[in-house]
Motif scaffolding. Structure first.
Motif, PDB file in Angstrom:
ATOM      1  N   TYR A 125       0.757  24.189  28.300  1.00 23.42           N
ATOM      2  CA  TYR A 125       1.653  24.460  29.429  1.00 23.42           C
ATOM      3  C   TYR A 125       0.917  24.686  30.751  1.00 23.42           C
ATOM      4  O   TYR A 125       1.542  24.990  31.748  1.00 23.42           O
ATOM      5  CB  TYR A 125       2.535  25.676  29.117  1.00 23.42           C
ATOM      6  CG  TYR A 125       3.631  25.343  28.149  1.00 23.42           C
ATOM      7  CD1 TYR A 125       4.877  24.933  28.610  1.00 23.42           C
ATOM      8  CD2 TYR A 125       3.423  25.415  26.779  1.00 23.42           C
ATOM      9  CE1 TYR A 125       5.889  24.605  27.724  1.00 23.42           C
ATOM     10  CE2 TYR A 125       4.429  25.091  25.889  1.00 23.42           C
ATOM     11  CZ  TYR A 125       5.656  24.689  26.367  1.00 23.42           C
ATOM     12  OH  TYR A 125       6.663  24.363  25.499  1.00 23.42           O
ATOM     13  N   ARG A 126      -0.373  24.527  30.774  1.00 26.30           N
ATOM     14  CA  ARG A 126      -1.113  24.812  32.008  1.00 26.30           C
ATOM     15  C   ARG A 126      -0.789  23.838  33.133  1.00 26.30           C
ATOM     16  O   ARG A 126      -1.014  24.143  34.288  1.00 26.30           O
ATOM     17  CB  ARG A 126      -2.609  24.860  31.723  1.00 26.30           C
ATOM     18  CG  ARG A 126      -2.943  26.097  30.925  1.00 26.30           C
ATOM     19  CD  ARG A 126      -4.400  26.289  30.709  1.00 26.30           C
ATOM     20  NE  ARG A 126      -4.596  27.443  29.828  1.00 26.30           N
ATOM     21  CZ  ARG A 126      -5.635  27.605  29.052  1.00 26.30           C
ATOM     22  NH1 ARG A 126      -6.617  26.718  29.057  1.00 26.30           N
ATOM     23  NH2 ARG A 126      -5.717  28.670  28.277  1.00 26.30           N
ATOM     24  N   ILE A 145       4.580  28.384  35.834  1.00 25.29           N
ATOM     25  CA  ILE A 145       4.553  29.469  34.850  1.00 25.29           C
ATOM     26  C   ILE A 145       3.646  30.598  35.330  1.00 25.29           C
ATOM     27  O   ILE A 145       4.034  31.763  35.320  1.00 25.29           O
ATOM     28  CB  ILE A 145       4.133  28.958  33.461  1.00 25.29           C
ATOM     29  CG1 ILE A 145       5.188  27.983  32.927  1.00 25.29           C
ATOM     30  CG2 ILE A 145       3.947  30.122  32.489  1.00 25.29           C
ATOM     31  CD1 ILE A 145       4.797  27.283  31.650  1.00 25.29           C
ATOM     32  N   GLY A 146       2.435  30.268  35.750  1.00 24.18           N
ATOM     33  CA  GLY A 146       1.538  31.294  36.276  1.00 24.18           C
ATOM     34  C   GLY A 146       2.135  31.987  37.491  1.00 24.18           C
ATOM     35  O   GLY A 146       2.086  33.214  37.614  1.00 24.18           O
ATOM     36  N   THR A 181      -7.001  33.081  24.379  1.00 25.69           N
ATOM     37  CA  THR A 181      -7.499  32.703  25.699  1.00 25.69           C
ATOM     38  C   THR A 181      -8.816  33.384  26.038  1.00 25.69           C
ATOM     39  O   THR A 181      -9.809  32.724  26.352  1.00 25.69           O
ATOM     40  CB  THR A 181      -6.450  33.033  26.779  1.00 25.69           C
ATOM     41  OG1 THR A 181      -5.242  32.350  26.472  1.00 25.69           O
ATOM     42  CG2 THR A 181      -6.945  32.615  28.162  1.00 25.69           C
ATOM     43  N   GLY A 197       3.072  32.185  27.852  1.00 25.56           N
ATOM     44  CA  GLY A 197       2.352  32.761  28.976  1.00 25.56           C
ATOM     45  C   GLY A 197       2.444  34.269  28.907  1.00 25.56           C
ATOM     46  O   GLY A 197       3.392  34.815  28.327  1.00 25.56           O
ATOM     47  N   CYS A 211      -2.535  34.671  31.367  1.00 26.51           N
ATOM     48  CA  CYS A 211      -2.921  33.489  30.607  1.00 26.51           C
ATOM     49  C   CYS A 211      -1.700  32.635  30.294  1.00 26.51           C
ATOM     50  O   CYS A 211      -0.584  33.135  30.214  1.00 26.51           O
ATOM     51  CB  CYS A 211      -3.643  33.872  29.317  1.00 26.51           C
ATOM     52  SG  CYS A 211      -2.749  35.020  28.252  1.00 26.51           S
ATOM     53  N   VAL A 212      -1.948  31.346  30.156  1.00 27.99           N
ATOM     54  CA  VAL A 212      -0.899  30.381  29.815  1.00 27.99           C
ATOM     55  C   VAL A 212      -1.447  29.495  28.701  1.00 27.99           C
ATOM     56  O   VAL A 212      -2.607  29.070  28.743  1.00 27.99           O
ATOM     57  CB  VAL A 212      -0.498  29.534  31.053  1.00 27.99           C
ATOM     58  CG1 VAL A 212       0.513  28.461  30.675  1.00 27.99           C
ATOM     59  CG2 VAL A 212       0.053  30.424  32.166  1.00 27.99           C
ATOM     60  N   GLU A 213      -0.609  29.243  27.714  1.00 24.82           N
ATOM     61  CA  GLU A 213      -0.994  28.374  26.598  1.00 24.82           C
ATOM     62  C   GLU A 213      -1.480  27.027  27.148  1.00 24.82           C
ATOM     63  O   GLU A 213      -0.880  26.474  28.069  1.00 24.82           O
ATOM     64  CB  GLU A 213       0.229  28.178  25.687  1.00 24.82           C
ATOM     65  CG  GLU A 213      -0.060  27.372  24.461  1.00 24.82           C
ATOM     66  CD  GLU A 213       1.179  27.208  23.596  1.00 24.82           C
ATOM     67  OE1 GLU A 213       1.599  26.052  23.421  1.00 24.82           O
ATOM     68  OE2 GLU A 213       1.716  28.229  23.121  1.00 24.82           O
TER      69      GLU A 213
END
Length: 186
Positions: free
Chosen positions: A105-106, A111-112, A45, A82, A100-102
């Protein structure tokens, strides 16, 4: 089993990496494979994708707790999707960073939020009274919606950032819905 003898298996494995799961857990890094993937995601990232840092790791990593989102496949841990780190700065102040998130998966905005919730809540459980982070300017509004206050602007790695502070009394955030996400305490 030596995978190089089975090219079809390697191809299948690569295709499965693109499979997106809704079965996600948030936890503190405890296993070697988690730590490896945690650093790989951060480097992918911040070094490779955003080109912000030449070297992702720094002196804070020696005292930091890594918190990760793990995608599970068929009930088994699959991979880190993440990450965020937290570390103390004195007795009652903590910092968060390297959220950071892959890319695949954003679109899962939860997730964040879940990683931020876990980061602040974990630090709070460890005695934190003040939780700070420098956030890329384009993410300031996102953090404000999660009960963060903007304190100051700064330039980090030649990019505009905002020094922000979590409204720690609001954590854990009750409005972060974890329906398909489970949260494992540190």
């Amino acid at each position: 089993m030596e995978l190089s003898r089975y090219p079809w298996l390697i191809e299948l494995n690569e295709e499965l990496k693109q499979f997106i799961t809704d079965d996600i857990i948030i936890k503190v890094v405890t296993e070697d494979w988690e730590r490896r993937q945690y650093y790989q995601l951060r480097e992918a990232t911040f070094r490779d994708e955003q080109k912000i840092l030449k070297e992702d790791r720094d002196e804070q990593d020696f005292k930091a707790l890594g918190i990760i989102a793990i995608g599970q496949m068929f009930g088994e841990h699959d991979r880190v999707i993440g990450a965020v780190r937290i570390f103390p700065d004195g007795e009652q102040a903590w910092w968060g960073g390297r959220l950071c998130v892959e890319p695949l998966y954003r679109h899962h905005h939860a997730i964040g939020k879940a990683l931020i919730n876990a980061a602040v809540s974990t630090a709070k459980n460890l005695g934190c009274q003040t939780f700070l982070a420098t956030v890329q300017q384009q993410n300031e509004r996102y953090f404000q919606k999660l009960c963060w206050d903007s304190l100051d602007t700064r330039n980090v790695a030649n990019l505009p950032h905002v020094l922000m502070q979590a409204q720690i009394e609001n954590y854990p955030l009750q409005h972060v819905v974890m329906q398909a996400y489970s949260y494992k305490e540190a």
